[in-house]
Write an enzyme that holds these catalytic residues in place. Structure first.
Site, PDB file in Angstrom:
ATOM      1  CG  HIS A  27      -8.669   2.649  26.401  1.00  0.00           C
ATOM      2  ND1 HIS A  27      -8.430   3.684  25.565  1.00  0.00           N
ATOM      3  CD2 HIS A  27      -7.833   1.741  26.443  1.00  0.00           C
ATOM      4  CE1 HIS A  27      -7.402   3.174  24.783  1.00  0.00           C
ATOM      5  NE2 HIS A  27      -6.955   1.925  25.141  1.00  0.00           N
ATOM      6  CG  ASP A  77      -6.657  -0.751  29.156  1.00  0.00           C
ATOM      7  OD1 ASP A  77      -6.355   0.148  28.879  1.00  0.00           O
ATOM      8  OD2 ASP A  77      -5.900  -2.023  28.832  1.00  0.00           O
TER       9      ASP A  77
END
Ligand SMILES: NC(=O)N[C@@H](CC(=O)O)C(=O)O
Length: 428
Positions: free
Chosen positions: A233, A306
Site C-alpha cells: 500500500h 487491502d
C-alpha cells in the site's frame, strides 16, 4: 477444489485486443471452443469484455479469529463478486499465521469453503512482534506453499530482522512484503496524514516521511541481500521517488497501491468519519496524482485492495479510537476503471497487468494471471465496462459494512467470475 463441474461454453466474448470469440473450459482449463461437447453449460457474453481472473496481493480475510467481521467463505465470495479468482490472505489473523500449521489451516479451509484461490501470507516475525523470525522455511515447505511473508498491520521496524528475513527467503525466491511505517515517526496515535488537516482536526499526524524512510531502508537491504522486497500500500509521492530510484538500479522491488489511495484524499477525514480511517492514511491530491502516474509508468506494479473488514462496534468510535481499514474487494475494479481507464491514463492491457498478471507473478502463482488462451487455467471475469451503480454498503457479500464508497456513483462492471472452470459469481 472439485473440477468435476460441467464444461462451460462462453459465447460472444470480446477480448482486450478487440477481437471476439468463444471460450470453452473443460476440467478447469481453456480448450478449443470447437470441441464443445453436447452436455455443456452455456453463457451468452455478447457485449461483455473478458479479463483474466483478477488477483489481489493484499486481502484480510480475518479467519481464524474475527469471523464476526469476515470469513474465508464470505471474503472470497466478495472477491469473486469483484472479479477476483485469487487473493493473498494477510497474516494478522488471531492467532497470527506464523506457523506451518496456521498457514495450512487457511489453505485447507479455503479449499473446502473458498470461492477463490487463497494464498496464505506468512508472518515475518512471531506473533507480529517484530522481534524473532517466524518459521519462514516451515511455512514455505508446508502444503500452503507460502512464498510471501508480511507483518502487515505492523512494520518490520528492526533493520537487522528485516535483513535476516530477506536473506532467509532468498533460498526459495520468497518475498518480504513490508508495511512501511516507522513506529517512532508514526506511532500509536498517528491516524491522519500530517499536515494542515491533522493540525486543524487535532488528530495524530502520520507523516509521509514515516513511510518513505522505511522504503528507502528496505530497498537497500533488498539490494544487499539480492532478495525480493514488495512494498505494501504505497501512499506517498516520496515513496514513489524512492521506488523509481531503486528500480533504475535494478533492485528486486515490487510495489502495490490500493484503490482508495488512487481516488480518496485527506479531505475525506474532515468530517471525522472513521470509515475513512485507514493505514496508511489517505493523502493529499498531489500524492494521489503521483500514485496514478507511478501505476502508469511501472514504478508501481500492482493494485492491492487491502480489504480490511471491521465490525460496526470497532469502527463506531471517535476517529482517533476507531479501527483502521476499509473494505475493497467488490469495488476495486470499478475504482481502477474510474481513475485509470476512464481518465485515459491506462488501457485494458495495463489494467490486466496490474490487477492480474503482476500480482500473480509477485505471489509466485503460476495458475493465476494467465492469458485467456488454450491450456491456461480457466480463470476469468466478464465485465460491462460501461455499467455504473450507486454503491450501497448494505448490498455486499462481505460480513462487514465499512465501505468508503457507500453512496458514490462508480463503475460496477463485474457480470460473471469463473475460477478454474467454476462459476463463482453471476450477477442476478
Ligand atoms: N490497512 C488498514 O487500515 N488495516 C489493516 C491492517 C493495517 O493496519 O495495515 C487491517 O488488518 O485492518
Amino acid at each position: 477444489m472439485s473440477t468435476s463441474q460441467r464444461p462451460l461454453l462462453i459465447t460472444g466474448v470480446e477480448f482486450v485486443d478487440g477481437s471476439g470469440g468463444d471460450l470453452l473450459i473443460i476440467d478447469g482449463a481453456f480448450v478449443d471452443p470447437d470441441r464443445a461437447p453436447a452436455d455443456v453449460e452455456r453463457v451468452d457474453a455478447t457485449g461483455l469484455l473478458a479479463l483474466p481472473g483478477l488477483v489481489d496481493p493484499h486481502t484480510h480475510l480475518r479467519e481464524p479469529g474475527r469471523e464476526d467481521t469476515e470469513t474465508i467463505a464470505t471474503g472470497t465470495a466478495a472477491a469473486a463478486r469483484g472479479g477476483f479468482t485469487a487473493v493473498a490472505a494477510m497474516a494478522n489473523t488471531q492467532p497470527v499465521t506464523d506457523t506451518a500449521e496456521a498457514a495450512e489451516f487457511v489453505h485447507d479451509t479455503a479449499i473446502r469453503e473458498g470461492a477463490a484461490k487463497v494464498q496464505p501470507v506468512g508472518a515475518v516475525s512471531k506473533g507480529l512482534a517484530g522481534e524473532e523470525l517466524a518459521e519462514l522455511g516451515l511455512m514455505a515447505r508446508s502444503r500452503a506453499g507460502v512464498r510471501m511473508f508480511s507483518d502487515d498491520g505492523r512494520c518490520v521496524a528492526d533493520p537487522l530482522l528485516m535483513r535476516r528475513a530477506l536473506e532467509y527467503v532468498r533460498a526459495f525466491d520468497g518475498v518480504i512484503a513490508q508495511h512501511a511505517q516507522d513506529p517512532r515517526l508514526a506511532g500509536p496515535g498517528a491516524c491522519c496524514h500530517e499536515g494542515e488537516i491533522s493540525g486543524r482536526l487535532g488528530l495524530g499526524g502520520w507523516p509521509a516521511v514515516a513511510e518513505s524512510v522505511i522504503v528507502a531502508r528496505d530497498v537497500q537491504l533488498a539490494e544487499l541481500t539480492g532478495s525480493r522486497l514488495h512494498v505494501c500500500h504505497v501512499s506517498t509521492a516520496e515513496s514513489v521517488e524512492v521506488l523509481r530510484w531503486a528500480k533504475q538500479r535494478g533492485i528486486r522491488v515490487s510495489a502495490e497501491v490500493t484503490p482508495h489511495h488512487l481516488l480518496l484524499t485527506t479531505d475525506e477525514v474532515l468530517g471525522y468519519d472513521p470509515t475513512y480511517k485507514v493505514n496508511p492514511p489517505l493523502r493529499p491530491a498531489e500524492d494521489v496524482q503521483a500514485l496514478r502516474q507511478a501505476l502508469v509508468d511501472g514504478t508501481i506494479d500492482a493494485v492491492g485492495t487491502d480489504h480490511a473488514p471491521h465490525a460496526r462496534q470497532d469502527k463506531e468510535h471517535a476517529f482517533a479510537d476507531a479501527a483502521f481499514g476499509m473494505l475493497g474487494l467488490e469495488t476495486a475494479l470499478g475504482v481502477v476503471i474510474e481513475t485509470m481507464i476512464d481518465s485515459g491514463l491506462i488501457d485494458w492491457f495495463r489494467l490486466v497487468e496490474v490487477m492480474s498478471a503482476a500480482p500473480a507473478r509477485i505471489l509466485g502463482l503460476s495458475d493465476q494471471g494467465q492469458p485467456l488462451v488454450e491450456g491456461s487455467p480457466g480463470n476469468l471475469t466478464l465485465i460491462d465496462p460501461g455499467a455504473r451503480a450507486r454503491v450501497d454498503a448494505g448490498d455486499s457479500l462481505s460480513l462487514s459494512r465499512n465501505n468508503p464508497w457507500h453512496g458514490r456513483d462508480l463503475p460496477d462492471p463485474v457480470q460473471l467470475t469463473v475460477w478454474s472452470g467454476r462459476i463463482t459469481y453471476r450477477r442476478s
